[in-house]
Scaffold this active site. Structure first.
Site, PDB file in Angstrom:
ATOM      1  N   HIS A 123      52.510  39.780  37.246  1.00 36.08           N
ATOM      2  CA  HIS A 123      51.227  39.496  37.844  1.00 36.08           C
ATOM      3  C   HIS A 123      50.314  38.812  36.778  1.00 36.08           C
ATOM      4  O   HIS A 123      50.509  38.498  35.621  1.00 36.08           O
ATOM      5  CB  HIS A 123      50.684  41.018  37.896  1.00 36.08           C
ATOM      6  CG  HIS A 123      50.382  41.662  36.615  1.00 36.08           C
ATOM      7  ND1 HIS A 123      51.323  42.401  35.814  1.00 36.08           N
ATOM      8  CD2 HIS A 123      49.181  42.085  36.083  1.00 36.08           C
ATOM      9  CE1 HIS A 123      50.825  42.939  34.833  1.00 36.08           C
ATOM     10  NE2 HIS A 123      49.708  42.831  34.993  1.00 36.08           N
ATOM     11  N   ASP A 125      46.605  39.498  35.646  1.00 37.16           N
ATOM     12  CA  ASP A 125      45.497  40.643  35.774  1.00 37.16           C
ATOM     13  C   ASP A 125      44.413  40.379  36.605  1.00 37.16           C
ATOM     14  O   ASP A 125      43.732  39.333  36.584  1.00 37.16           O
ATOM     15  CB  ASP A 125      45.009  40.804  34.102  1.00 37.16           C
ATOM     16  CG  ASP A 125      46.154  41.546  33.150  1.00 37.16           C
ATOM     17  OD1 ASP A 125      46.997  42.163  33.774  1.00 37.16           O
ATOM     18  OD2 ASP A 125      45.832  41.259  31.989  1.00 37.16           O
ATOM     19  N   HIS A 278      52.468  37.567  33.633  1.00 37.92           N
ATOM     20  CA  HIS A 278      53.253  38.608  32.347  1.00 37.92           C
ATOM     21  C   HIS A 278      53.734  39.883  33.157  1.00 37.92           C
ATOM     22  O   HIS A 278      53.638  40.394  34.231  1.00 37.92           O
ATOM     23  CB  HIS A 278      52.217  38.904  31.512  1.00 37.92           C
ATOM     24  CG  HIS A 278      50.940  39.663  31.979  1.00 37.92           C
ATOM     25  ND1 HIS A 278      50.008  39.203  32.335  1.00 37.92           N
ATOM     26  CD2 HIS A 278      50.892  40.944  31.584  1.00 37.92           C
ATOM     27  CE1 HIS A 278      48.939  40.245  32.858  1.00 37.92           C
ATOM     28  NE2 HIS A 278      49.606  41.322  32.132  1.00 37.92           N
ATOM     29  N   ARG A 293      43.740  47.254  26.046  1.00 37.13           N
ATOM     30  CA  ARG A 293      43.371  46.144  26.490  1.00 37.13           C
ATOM     31  C   ARG A 293      42.020  45.807  27.140  1.00 37.13           C
ATOM     32  O   ARG A 293      41.531  46.776  27.808  1.00 37.13           O
ATOM     33  CB  ARG A 293      44.418  45.846  28.117  1.00 37.13           C
ATOM     34  CG  ARG A 293      44.314  44.280  28.654  1.00 37.13           C
ATOM     35  CD  ARG A 293      45.134  44.423  29.860  1.00 37.13           C
ATOM     36  NE  ARG A 293      44.456  44.461  30.995  1.00 37.13           N
ATOM     37  CZ  ARG A 293      44.677  44.720  32.405  1.00 37.13           C
ATOM     38  NH1 ARG A 293      46.114  44.817  32.471  1.00 37.13           N
ATOM     39  NH2 ARG A 293      44.106  44.827  33.167  1.00 37.13           N
TER      40      ARG A 293
HETATM   41  C1  SIN Z   1      49.595  44.745  31.220  1.00 35.07           C
HETATM   42  O1  SIN Z   1      50.347  44.148  32.276  1.00 35.07           O
HETATM   43  O2  SIN Z   1      48.423  44.330  30.975  1.00 35.07           O
HETATM   44  C2  SIN Z   1      50.430  45.324  30.211  1.00 35.07           C
HETATM   45  C3  SIN Z   1      51.654  44.550  29.765  1.00 35.07           C
HETATM   46  C4  SIN Z   1      52.249  45.453  28.626  1.00 35.07           C
HETATM   47  O3  SIN Z   1      52.236  46.622  28.425  1.00 35.07           O
HETATM   48  O4  SIN Z   1      53.388  45.043  28.033  1.00 35.07           O
END
Ligand code: SIN
Length: 302
Positions: A123, A125, A278, A293
């Protein structure tokens, strides 16, 4: 003392940021560069900030090594790039810092302390908002001894290498993005996802974005669909939309488009959600993983 003198003294007393000497090392492969020797707990000079900004646009992902920063310093640095977004799952905000989403598989007193299945599907974000994210900054707090990698796919490359027929099929098309696309499935697969309140559902109404977007700062075109949040392509029959999306998803994550980030202690990774999608590679259940995050708001995709 007059008010203006008092103000001048305060301004004079404010610390002036000092230039830092740091190195930029491009990572081998299709995405990313490491930044070595920059301390993000200190305020950056305009010139250092400009160098970081330019590197981010060139490489789409920066790994700042060894950052001993507080949540507030993480927020302050993120804010230099734009407004911060507050994640709809308020259950997993860091206490007193709603700008930080806790990404973690840790359960304390029977309750998850963070979003344990964040990134289980590829996805970009917060692509499910009218103003999707510009970029995200993920800061390692606690890392497992194995697993826990994050994978990133370069969507400029994905667009550039799209077979001509597929490129033609999606030219000018728009697609629906929904936070709820995989939510039910994720609830079935694990215990991380709370039932959303009516108020939360109201915050995540479906939106429509171009399938191919132009990056507002580097001018390059990128695919802007993902299995995590894109549910259908508008103005084509349902079965055609499903088939097109399946082809686009598979093409996006071809091995040659991907960088796998193997986390080191105190890494802060800053990626461009307009250029990359990602995926969390997964952590063995018995090992603890915790990251913080922040997510910066972008502009309307075009
Ligand atoms: C996310 O998708 O923001 C997290 C990615 C992760 O935990 O590696």
């Amino acid at each position: 003392m007059s008010q203006s003198n008092a103000l001048r003294r305060e301004v004079d007393a404010a610390p002036v940021p000092q230039a830092q000497s740091f190195e930029l090392r491009p990572l081998p492969g299709p995405v990313g560069a490491e930044i070595i020797g920059l301390d993000l707990s200190r305020e950056l000079t305009a010139a250092d900030f400009a160098r970081v900004h330019e590197a981010h646009l060139d490489h789409h992902l920066l790994v700042f090594r060894d950052q001993r920063i507080t949540p507030q310093q993480h927020i302050d640095f993120s804010r230099r790039f734009g407004r911060l977004m507050i994640h709809v799952l308020h259950q997993f905000h860091l206490a007193d810092h709603p700008e930080i989403l806790i990404v973690s598989n840790i359960v304390e007193d029977g309750k998850p302390i963070g979003l344990g299945d964040a990134g289980k599907y590829w996805h970009s974000d917060i692509s499910y908002k009218e103003l999707p994210s510009l970029g995200s900054l993920l800061h390692a707090q606690e890392l497992p001894s194995e697993g826990g990698d994050t994978l990133f796919a370069n969507m400029h490359l994905a667009y550039d290498t799209l077979p001509a027929a597929l490129r033609h099929a999606v030219e000018g098309k728009r697609a629906v993005h929904s936070y709820l696309a995989q939510y039910g499935q994720l609830q079935k697969e694990g215990n991380w996802r709370p039932t959303l309140s009516a108020q939360q559902i109201a915050q995540v109404q479906e939106v429509v974005h171009p399938v191919v977007r132009t990056h507002p700062e580097n001018g390059r075109r990128a695919l802007f669909v993902s299995e995590g949040f894109t549910t259908r392509i508008q103005d084509v029959p349902e079965d055609e939309s499903r088939a097109l999306l399946a082809e686009l998803f598979a093409h996006s994550v071809r091995a040659e488009h991907i960088y796998r980030h193997r986390w080191q202690p105190h890494d802060l990774v800053f990626w461009d959600n307009r250029s990359l999608i990602h995926l969390a590679g997964g952590t063995p259940d018995h090992l603890r993983r915790k990251l913080y995050r922040t997510t910066i708001e972008g502009d309307t995709p075009f």
